[in-house]
Design a protein around this motif. Structure first.
Motif, mmCIF file in Angstrom:
data_model
loop_
_atom_site.group_PDB
_atom_site.id
_atom_site.type_symbol
_atom_site.label_atom_id
_atom_site.label_comp_id
_atom_site.label_asym_id
_atom_site.label_seq_id
_atom_site.Cartn_x
_atom_site.Cartn_y
_atom_site.Cartn_z
ATOM 1 N N GLN A 1 0.815 -1.214 0.000
ATOM 2 C CA GLN A 1 0.000 0.000 0.000
ATOM 3 C C GLN A 1 0.851 1.268 0.000
ATOM 4 O O GLN A 1 0.624 2.203 0.752
ATOM 5 C CB GLN A 1 -0.974 0.000 1.175
ATOM 6 C CG GLN A 1 -1.954 -1.142 1.131
ATOM 7 C CD GLN A 1 -2.950 -1.082 2.263
ATOM 8 O OE1 GLN A 1 -2.619 -0.721 3.380
ATOM 9 N NE2 GLN A 1 -4.184 -1.427 1.960
ATOM 10 N N TRP A 2 1.839 1.297 -0.893
ATOM 11 C CA TRP A 2 2.749 2.437 -0.977
ATOM 12 C C TRP A 2 1.999 3.754 -1.158
ATOM 13 O O TRP A 2 2.247 4.723 -0.450
ATOM 14 C CB TRP A 2 3.700 2.259 -2.165
ATOM 15 C CG TRP A 2 4.594 1.079 -2.096
ATOM 16 C CD1 TRP A 2 4.344 -0.171 -2.598
ATOM 17 C CD2 TRP A 2 5.891 1.004 -1.492
ATOM 18 N NE1 TRP A 2 5.409 -0.998 -2.357
ATOM 19 C CE2 TRP A 2 6.374 -0.300 -1.688
ATOM 20 C CE3 TRP A 2 6.690 1.928 -0.825
ATOM 21 C CZ2 TRP A 2 7.617 -0.708 -1.240
ATOM 22 C CZ3 TRP A 2 7.938 1.516 -0.376
ATOM 23 C CH2 TRP A 2 8.381 0.217 -0.585
ATOM 24 N N TYR B 1 -1.175 4.618 -0.692
ATOM 25 C CA TYR B 1 -2.032 4.991 0.439
ATOM 26 C C TYR B 1 -1.190 5.497 1.610
ATOM 27 O O TYR B 1 -1.465 6.562 2.168
ATOM 28 C CB TYR B 1 -2.891 3.804 0.875
ATOM 29 C CG TYR B 1 -3.665 4.121 2.132
ATOM 30 C CD1 TYR B 1 -4.832 4.868 2.059
ATOM 31 C CD2 TYR B 1 -3.215 3.698 3.371
ATOM 32 C CE1 TYR B 1 -5.540 5.186 3.204
ATOM 33 C CE2 TYR B 1 -3.913 4.015 4.525
ATOM 34 C CZ TYR B 1 -5.073 4.756 4.431
ATOM 35 O OH TYR B 1 -5.759 5.072 5.577
ATOM 36 N N ASN B 2 -0.170 4.737 1.987
ATOM 37 C CA ASN B 2 0.625 5.105 3.166
ATOM 38 C C ASN B 2 1.374 6.421 2.981
ATOM 39 O O ASN B 2 1.363 7.277 3.870
ATOM 40 C CB ASN B 2 1.597 3.977 3.521
ATOM 41 C CG ASN B 2 0.869 2.773 4.070
ATOM 42 O OD1 ASN B 2 -0.119 2.883 4.777
ATOM 43 N ND2 ASN B 2 1.347 1.594 3.724
ATOM 44 N N GLN C 1 -1.112 9.343 2.958
ATOM 45 C CA GLN C 1 -1.575 9.725 4.293
ATOM 46 C C GLN C 1 -0.570 10.628 4.995
ATOM 47 O O GLN C 1 -0.933 11.604 5.644
ATOM 48 C CB GLN C 1 -1.861 8.472 5.148
ATOM 49 C CG GLN C 1 -3.061 7.678 4.689
ATOM 50 C CD GLN C 1 -4.332 8.497 4.752
ATOM 51 O OE1 GLN C 1 -4.707 9.014 5.801
ATOM 52 N NE2 GLN C 1 -4.989 8.644 3.616
ATOM 53 N N HIS D 1 5.536 7.315 8.865
ATOM 54 C CA HIS D 1 5.131 5.942 8.547
ATOM 55 C C HIS D 1 6.403 5.117 8.370
ATOM 56 O O HIS D 1 7.175 5.355 7.444
ATOM 57 C CB HIS D 1 4.294 5.893 7.271
ATOM 58 C CG HIS D 1 3.974 4.506 6.816
ATOM 59 N ND1 HIS D 1 3.116 3.680 7.518
ATOM 60 C CD2 HIS D 1 4.421 3.785 5.773
ATOM 61 C CE1 HIS D 1 3.059 2.507 6.900
ATOM 62 N NE2 HIS D 1 3.840 2.549 5.837
ATOM 63 N N PHE E 1 8.198 1.591 7.532
ATOM 64 C CA PHE E 1 7.801 0.451 6.720
ATOM 65 C C PHE E 1 8.987 -0.448 6.425
ATOM 66 O O PHE E 1 10.137 -0.049 6.482
ATOM 67 C CB PHE E 1 7.184 0.922 5.394
ATOM 68 C CG PHE E 1 8.177 1.605 4.502
ATOM 69 C CD1 PHE E 1 8.896 0.887 3.564
ATOM 70 C CD2 PHE E 1 8.402 2.962 4.620
ATOM 71 C CE1 PHE E 1 9.828 1.512 2.753
ATOM 72 C CE2 PHE E 1 9.326 3.599 3.806
ATOM 73 C CZ PHE E 1 10.042 2.873 2.879
#
Length: 93
Positions: free
Chosen positions: A57-58, A60-61, A64, A72, A74
Motif C-alpha cells: 500500500q505504498w 495509500y501510506n 496519508q 510511517h 515500513f
C-alpha cells in the motif's frame, strides 16, 4: 533510509491515488536503479506499474503522510525490483 525519503514531498505532487514526479534525489535513483530522465514528468503508476495494487500500500501510506503529517515506518518487498525496502516516510512541516 532517511536520505531516500529526504526530499519525498518535493519529489511527488499528489493527485488522488497517483502522483507525478517533479524532481528526484540521487538516493532515490540509486535505490531503484533509475535515471532521472526516465521518470521526471511521469506518473508514479507508469514508472512503477501495478504499485496501486501492491500489498504494501505504498500510495495509500505515503499519501496519508503527505496529507496529514506524522511518520510511517515500513519494511516492504517490491516484486518489480525483487528487493526489500525499509525506511521512514515523513512530512517536514
Amino acid at each position: 533510509t532517511k536520505d531516500f525519503f529526504q526530499k519525498a514531498w518535493e519529489i511527488l505532487k499528489w493527485q488522488g491515488i497517483d502522483s507525478i514526479f517533479k524532481d528526484v534525489n540521487p538516493a532515490f535513483l540509486k535505490n531503484f536503479g533509475l535515471e532521472r530522465n526516465e521518470i521526471i514528468g511521469r506518473r508514479l503508476t507508469s514508472v512503477f506499474p501495478g504499485i496501486e495494487n501492491d500489498q504494501a500500500q505504498w500510495i495509500y501510506n505515503f499519501g496519508q503522510v503527505a496529507l496529514h503529517g506524522g511518520t510511517h515506518e515500513f519494511q516492504s518487498y517490491s516484486q518489480k525490483f525483487d528487493r526489500w525496502y525499509s525506511g521512514v516516510a515523513y512530512r517536514p512541516d
